[in-house]
Scaffold this active site. Structure first.
Site, PDB file in Angstrom:
ATOM      1  N   GLU A  11      30.280  33.003  23.900  1.00 56.29           N
ATOM      2  CA  GLU A  11      30.856  32.412  24.806  1.00 56.29           C
ATOM      3  C   GLU A  11      30.996  33.514  26.192  1.00 56.29           C
ATOM      4  O   GLU A  11      31.809  33.230  27.099  1.00 56.29           O
ATOM      5  CB  GLU A  11      32.548  32.559  24.255  1.00 56.29           C
ATOM      6  N   ARG A  54      47.083  30.411  22.691  1.00 62.77           N
ATOM      7  CA  ARG A  54      47.137  28.873  22.462  1.00 62.77           C
ATOM      8  C   ARG A  54      46.917  28.450  21.127  1.00 62.77           C
ATOM      9  O   ARG A  54      46.026  29.313  20.308  1.00 62.77           O
ATOM     10  CB  ARG A  54      45.948  28.088  23.291  1.00 62.77           C
ATOM     11  N   ASN A  91      44.186  30.633  19.523  1.00 65.61           N
ATOM     12  CA  ASN A  91      43.194  31.359  20.430  1.00 65.61           C
ATOM     13  C   ASN A  91      43.965  32.682  21.301  1.00 65.61           C
ATOM     14  O   ASN A  91      45.023  32.343  21.902  1.00 65.61           O
ATOM     15  CB  ASN A  91      42.753  30.330  21.587  1.00 65.61           C
ATOM     16  N   ASP A 129      46.160  25.141  18.566  1.00 68.77           N
ATOM     17  CA  ASP A 129      45.402  23.802  18.593  1.00 68.77           C
ATOM     18  C   ASP A 129      45.814  22.913  17.224  1.00 68.77           C
ATOM     19  O   ASP A 129      45.713  23.673  16.258  1.00 68.77           O
ATOM     20  CB  ASP A 129      43.981  23.977  18.615  1.00 68.77           C
ATOM     21  N   GLU A 165      43.271  25.956  14.871  1.00 70.61           N
ATOM     22  CA  GLU A 165      42.964  27.245  15.066  1.00 70.61           C
ATOM     23  C   GLU A 165      43.963  27.871  16.164  1.00 70.61           C
ATOM     24  O   GLU A 165      44.640  27.257  16.815  1.00 70.61           O
ATOM     25  CB  GLU A 165      41.565  27.689  15.529  1.00 70.61           C
ATOM     26  N   GLY A 195      40.570  30.321  27.309  1.00 70.28           N
ATOM     27  CA  GLY A 195      39.767  30.179  28.552  1.00 70.28           C
ATOM     28  C   GLY A 195      40.754  29.923  29.812  1.00 70.28           C
ATOM     29  O   GLY A 195      41.810  29.631  29.754  1.00 70.28           O
TER      30      GLY A 195
END
Length: 329
Positions: free
Chosen positions: A20, A258, A275, A260, A273, A279
């Site tokens: 990433e 975050r 985070n 999901d 998942e 991003g």
């Protein structure tokens, strides 16, 4: 509003050496521009693997007081950088070492959720192509094949039948250990967390050419749809937000992040998942959710950074909150 001088000098760590890296460079540049634009003394550091071994010297040379972590994936989001910063006594944004490591480890994360009775799709950890094929048959088609420890949907494939398993397994195995997960059909949602609050949920609508919200849909496609308000009634959105907060806190995560979900046709919320360093690019979801509550990108970055400021004598959850790195000894 915090006096910008209270932050001292802020290093934005970006780049890294994971799959990433390019996303991280974009996130880091956006954060750097936002902080510097508010008069905060900010330096951008493109961190390579060899630099990480000498991070103490780099931060001392730059006279850094605290760090905004904009590193995604392995090396930056998995607890490694957090552990180094803890040892150096440098305050940093986001979750601490342990929570970062758990958040990056999809298997451990899902097992923690399962132990608490939260819904997450069934999965099998596989060691080799034969096991991947057997796991897919056992879980039932379609399945998701993915690395156990990467983000941004790198190496993730949706497989509809036996003929697709080999390539999917190879794509995932290129990034480390592999898991096969039952595919849950439904709407894709995400909930951002900022301190103690949850931000409005977003429904993600990948275009027809994308089987799910994959890397291309996240960072390259211009036709990915984002619905905010997300279309759920207020009660259901509140339940999803509450689940996100519980899931986040169960792994020890803090600061911002975050979570999901997939919402199936029966209205069941499946955790996919977490985070811990989401991003912060032009396509990113946390800034989008923040805008919905009247917070522009600069205010969002400052709010995240403010979490590194703690009363004297206490330490933030994500860092030891020690002296400036140039004063640590």
């Amino acid at each position: 509003m915090t006096d910008m001088a209270h932050f001292g000098r802020v290093a934005v760590l970006m780049g890294g050496w994971s799959a990433e890296r390019e996303v991280s460079l974009n996130s880091g540049q956006a954060v750097f521009d936002a902080l510097a634009g508010q008069g905060i003394d900010t330096v951008a550091i493109d961190l390579h693997r060899e630099d990480a071994r000498d991070l103490d010297r780099i931060l001392r040379e730059q006279d850094v007081d605290r760090v905004f972590i904009a590193l995604h994936g392995r090396g930056g989001e998995d607890g490694q950088i957090q552990a180094v910063l803890d040892l150096l006594g440098v305050p940093y944004t986001g979750s601490g070492m342990a929570a970062s490591a758990v958040g990056m480890d999809k298997i451990l994360c899902k097992r923690i959720w399962q132990s608490a009775g939260l819904d997450t799709p069934a999965f099998v950890v596989v060691d080799g192509l034969a096991q991947a094929k057997a796991a897919a048959e056992r879980l039932g088609w379609p399945v998701i094949v993915k690395p156990t420890a990467d983000g941004s949907s790198v190496g993730v494939s949706k497989v509809d039948g036996p003929e697709g398993v080999e390539q999917a397994w190879r794509d995932a195995a290129a990034h480390g250990p592999v898991m096969v997960e039952r595919f849950v059909s439904g709407g894709e949602y995400t909930v951002a967390l900022l301190g103690e609050r949850t931000l409005p949920a977003i429904r993600i609508e990948a275009s027809g050419e994308h089987a799910f919200y994959d890397y291309q849909a996240k960072y390259e496609a211009e036709d990915t749809g984002y619905r905010i308000p997300c279309g759920l009634d207020a009660g259901e959105e509140q339940r999803m937000a509450a689940t996100a907060k519980v899931a986040f806190e169960l792994i020890g995560a803090s600061g911002w992040g975050r979570v999901d979900f997939i919402r199936d046709e029966a209205g069941r919320h499946w955790l996919i998942e977490v985070n811990t360093v989401p991003g912060m690019t032009g396509h990113s979801l946390v800034p989008m959710a923040a805008r919905e509550v009247g917070m522009d990108f600069g205010s969002l970055c400052r709010t995240i950074l403010e979490q590194t400021l703690v009363p004297e004598g206490s330490a933030p959850e994500g860092a030891d909150g020690g002296e400036s790195v140039h004063g640590a000894g």
